[in-house]
Design an enzyme around this catalytic site. Structure first.
Site, PDB file in Angstrom:
ATOM      1  N   LYS A  61      12.430  -6.625   4.784  1.00 45.82           N
ATOM      2  CA  LYS A  61      11.411  -7.242   3.929  1.00 45.82           C
ATOM      3  C   LYS A  61      10.834  -8.462   4.634  1.00 45.82           C
ATOM      4  O   LYS A  61      11.555  -9.300   5.161  1.00 45.82           O
ATOM      5  CB  LYS A  61      12.002  -7.658   2.584  1.00 45.82           C
ATOM      6  N   SER A  80      -3.601   1.940   7.543  1.00 47.16           N
ATOM      7  CA  SER A  80      -2.317   1.340   7.896  1.00 47.16           C
ATOM      8  C   SER A  80      -2.330  -0.161   7.679  1.00 47.16           C
ATOM      9  O   SER A  80      -3.285  -0.726   7.170  1.00 47.16           O
ATOM     10  CB  SER A  80      -1.950   1.611   9.351  1.00 47.16           C
ATOM     11  N   THR A  82       1.907   2.591   3.143  1.00 52.12           N
ATOM     12  CA  THR A  82       1.185   2.866   4.374  1.00 52.12           C
ATOM     13  C   THR A  82       2.194   2.862   5.519  1.00 52.12           C
ATOM     14  O   THR A  82       3.389   2.956   5.286  1.00 52.12           O
ATOM     15  CB  THR A  82       0.019   1.872   4.587  1.00 52.12           C
ATOM     16  N   TYR A  83       1.709   2.745   6.742  1.00 52.71           N
ATOM     17  CA  TYR A  83       2.597   2.694   7.903  1.00 52.71           C
ATOM     18  C   TYR A  83       2.198   1.523   8.791  1.00 52.71           C
ATOM     19  O   TYR A  83       1.087   1.013   8.714  1.00 52.71           O
ATOM     20  CB  TYR A  83       2.565   4.011   8.684  1.00 52.71           C
ATOM     21  N   PRO A 139      -8.598   2.478   3.635  1.00 53.95           N
ATOM     22  CA  PRO A 139      -8.694   2.304   2.185  1.00 53.95           C
ATOM     23  C   PRO A 139      -7.813   1.179   1.640  1.00 53.95           C
ATOM     24  O   PRO A 139      -8.145   0.552   0.636  1.00 53.95           O
ATOM     25  CB  PRO A 139      -8.239   3.652   1.630  1.00 53.95           C
ATOM     26  N   ALA A 140      -6.706   0.882   2.321  1.00 51.05           N
ATOM     27  CA  ALA A 140      -5.822  -0.206   1.875  1.00 51.05           C
ATOM     28  C   ALA A 140      -6.550  -1.545   1.862  1.00 51.05           C
ATOM     29  O   ALA A 140      -6.183  -2.449   1.104  1.00 51.05           O
ATOM     30  CB  ALA A 140      -4.589  -0.285   2.773  1.00 51.05           C
TER      31      ALA A 140
END
Length: 115
Positions: A9, A25, A57-58, A74-75
Site C-alpha cells: 500500500k 494504467s 488498473t495496472y 479512462p482512469a
C-alpha cells in the site's frame, strides 16, 4: 484454502498528472514502486480520497525520483491533478501463510517522496 490479503500500500500520494488519451494504467515513480514492493504490470486498486472513486488498473514504471503519479486512459476521468489517492495491491496465499504475512505499507511525504 487461499485468500486475498493486503500485499502493498502506498498511503496518500498526490496525483501529479492525468492523461486521458493513453492506453490505460497508473504511472508510479519507480522509487515509490520499490519502497512499496510493487512491480510493473501488477494489478492495483486506486482509492481517491477526494471524491470516493475506486478503480482497478495496472502499474507502469515512472521516472525515478520525480514523485510522478499519473492516471492514464479512462482512469484519468476518476481523479484530478492534486487529488490524494491510496494505491493498494493484494496477494493470494494459503490461509495459514496469510496469518503471519506482513504487508509493505509506505507513507510518502507531500511531494510523493519516500520517507
Amino acid at each position: 484454502m487461499n485468500i486475498q490479503i493486503l500485499k502493498s500500500k502506498i498511503h496518500r500520494v498526490k496525483i501529479t498528472q492525468a492523461e486521458l488519451h493513453y492506453v490505460g494504467s497508473i504511472t508510479i515513480d519507480e522509487d515509490l514502486m520499490d519502497a512499496a514492493n510493487l512491480i510493473e504490470n501488477e494489478k492495483v486498486h486506486i482509492v481517491n480520497i477526494n471524491n470516493g472513486e475506486r478503480l482497478e488498473t495496472y502499474v507502469i514504471k515512472g521516472r525515478r525520483g520525480t514523485g510522478e503519479i499519473c492516471l492514464n486512459g479512462p482512469a484519468a476521468r476518476k481523479a484530478q491533478v492534486g487529488d490524494i489517492i491510496i494505491i493498494i495491491s493484494y496477494a493470494g496465499m494459503d490461509f495459514e501463510e496469510a496469518k503471519t504475512f506482513k504487508p509493505t505499507v509506505i507513507f510518502p511525504d507531500e511531494q510523493n517522496r519516500v520517507i
